[in-house]
Structure formats: structure tokens, C-alpha cells
Design a protein around this motif. Structure first.
Motif, PDB file in Angstrom:
ATOM      1  N   TRP A 159       0.860  -1.186   0.000  1.00 47.71           N
ATOM      2  CA  TRP A 159       0.000   0.000   0.000  1.00 47.71           C
ATOM      3  C   TRP A 159       0.893   1.231   0.000  1.00 47.71           C
ATOM      4  O   TRP A 159       1.867   1.296   0.734  1.00 47.71           O
ATOM      5  CB  TRP A 159      -0.799   0.097   1.286  1.00 47.71           C
ATOM      6  N   ARG A 160       0.510   2.227  -0.781  1.00 45.36           N
ATOM      7  CA  ARG A 160       1.144   3.546  -0.726  1.00 45.36           C
ATOM      8  C   ARG A 160       0.021   4.557  -0.562  1.00 45.36           C
ATOM      9  O   ARG A 160      -0.845   4.676  -1.430  1.00 45.36           O
ATOM     10  CB  ARG A 160       1.922   3.846  -2.003  1.00 45.36           C
ATOM     11  N   PHE A 161       0.029   5.251   0.574  1.00 49.17           N
ATOM     12  CA  PHE A 161      -1.020   6.230   0.870  1.00 49.17           C
ATOM     13  C   PHE A 161      -0.447   7.634   0.803  1.00 49.17           C
ATOM     14  O   PHE A 161       0.611   7.912   1.376  1.00 49.17           O
ATOM     15  CB  PHE A 161      -1.603   5.983   2.264  1.00 49.17           C
ATOM     16  N   ARG A 162      -1.144   8.507   0.087  1.00 46.72           N
ATOM     17  CA  ARG A 162      -0.815   9.932   0.027  1.00 46.72           C
ATOM     18  C   ARG A 162      -2.059  10.682   0.476  1.00 46.72           C
ATOM     19  O   ARG A 162      -3.108  10.598  -0.155  1.00 46.72           O
ATOM     20  CB  ARG A 162      -0.460  10.381  -1.399  1.00 46.72           C
ATOM     21  N   GLY A 163      -1.924  11.385   1.598  1.00 46.20           N
ATOM     22  CA  GLY A 163      -3.076  12.067   2.163  1.00 46.20           C
ATOM     23  C   GLY A 163      -3.016  13.567   2.033  1.00 46.20           C
ATOM     24  O   GLY A 163      -2.065  14.127   1.492  1.00 46.20           O
ATOM     25  N   ARG A 164      -4.034  14.174   2.583  1.00 46.72           N
ATOM     26  CA  ARG A 164      -4.099  15.635   2.593  1.00 46.72           C
ATOM     27  C   ARG A 164      -2.958  16.190   3.427  1.00 46.72           C
ATOM     28  O   ARG A 164      -2.503  15.562   4.371  1.00 46.72           O
ATOM     29  CB  ARG A 164      -5.429  16.080   3.178  1.00 46.72           C
TER      30      ARG A 164
END
Length: 177
Positions: free
Chosen positions: A78-83
Motif C-alpha cells: 500500500w502507498r497512501f498519500r493524504g491531505r
């Protein structure tokens, strides 16, 4: 013997940068991709590109998630890019000796959550512990439930009583991009 006034070299190294790094090519393997090994495919519904938002009719957008298979299909990444630039990664793999999936989340703040789980009905349900204030730990449960081919709900819960009762901590919706 002389109060650390005299030192003798135990190692004298000379490090030189290589002009290029050439990793060994991955040897293709079909073990985890075999349709005969169903447990390795329980979490395949999460593979893809997703928009993440809070659950509810007007849930605000939280970021984007990319989930891909790696290492000949034996690892989900998983690669998460958030606010606000927040980011994190998770890795999950099926561990045959324990017949459990193992998932580890690490974010840019050094938060690490290790979980183990398995398929329960059509949901992947994981439990583990996370560090909280003053050296205490807290039980955590995360559930990924496919709604259809283009939507998954992700629910995080915590327990202060060893799993007797659970309190909702976060519920999000993943929509395929």
C-alpha cells in the motif's frame, strides 16, 4: 591502560561510491499466484488505485491509495498519500505456517501498527496492538469489506478491555479510480 590517551587502529577502511547500482533481477515465481493457493488471493480485492474518503454521504476526501502486488504476487504493498502531505506505507503477506495474513503499517511520523488476520466471510479482518500514551498499548481491529468491484469499506476499531467491546475509531470508503 593509559586513560585512553593512545589508540590503536582496529580497522582502516576506504569506501568508494560505485558509479551505478545494478540490483539482481527478480526471479519469476508462480507459487503465490497459483489459483490452487486460495489463501494467497483472499486480499486481491484491494489491489488497485483508490480514492479514500470518510464514510457518509458527505465524507471529505482523505487521500489516494495505491495497492499493488510485488515479489511475484506474494506481497501486497500500500502507498497512501493524504491531505497536507501525510503519507504512509503498508505491507501484507500470507504466512503459510501460521495460516494468517500479516500486515504492517508505517507512516512518516514513525507510527507502526502490526496486524494479523484472515478472511471472515467476505471481509479481511486483522487485529493487533498499537502504542498509545505513556507506554500503554491498545488493541486495534481493522476490517476491509468489499462492497462491489469498485468500492471497499475500511473500518478501524479499538478496544480497552482485551477485545470484549470495540469502539469505532475510523471508517472510510475506498472508491476505485
Amino acid at each position: 591502560e593509559d586513560g585512553r590517551m593512545t589508540w590503536v587502529a582496529a580497522f582502516d577502511g576506504d569506501y568508494r561510491r560505485e558509479p551505478q547500482f545494478h540490483p539482481a533481477a527478480e526471479t519469476p515465481n508462480t507459487f503465490c499466484e497459483s489459483p490452487a493457493r486460495l489463501r494467497y488471493h483472499w486480499f486481491d480485492f484491494i489491489v488497485g488505485s483508490w480514492e479514500m474518503r470518510e464514510a457518509g454521504d458527505n465524507g471529505r476526501g482523505l487521500g489516494q491509495v495505491e495497492v499493488a502486488k510485488d515479489l511475484s504476487g506474494c506481497l501486497l504493498e500500500w502507498r497512501f498519500r493524504g491531505r497536507g502531505g501525510y503519507s504512509g506505507k503498508a505491507f501484507a503477506a500470507f504466512h503459510f505456517p501460521s495460516l494468517q495474513w500479516h500486515r504492517t503499517w508505517v507512516d512518516e511520523n514513525g507510527v507502526r501498527i502490526g496486524l494479523t488476520g484472515q478472511l471472515v466471510g467476505t471481509s479481511m479482518v486483522f487485529t493487533g496492538t498499537r502504542a498509545v500514551r505513556h507506554g500503554r498499548t491498545q488493541l486495534v481491529r481493522a476490517t476491509w469489506q468489499p462492497v462491489d468491484a469498485n468500492q471497499v469499506t475500511e473500518r478501524w476499531e479499538t478496544s480497552e478491555d482485551d477485545g470484549t467491546t470495540w469502539v469505532s475509531a475510523l471508517e472510510v470508503v475506498l472508491s476505485r479510480r
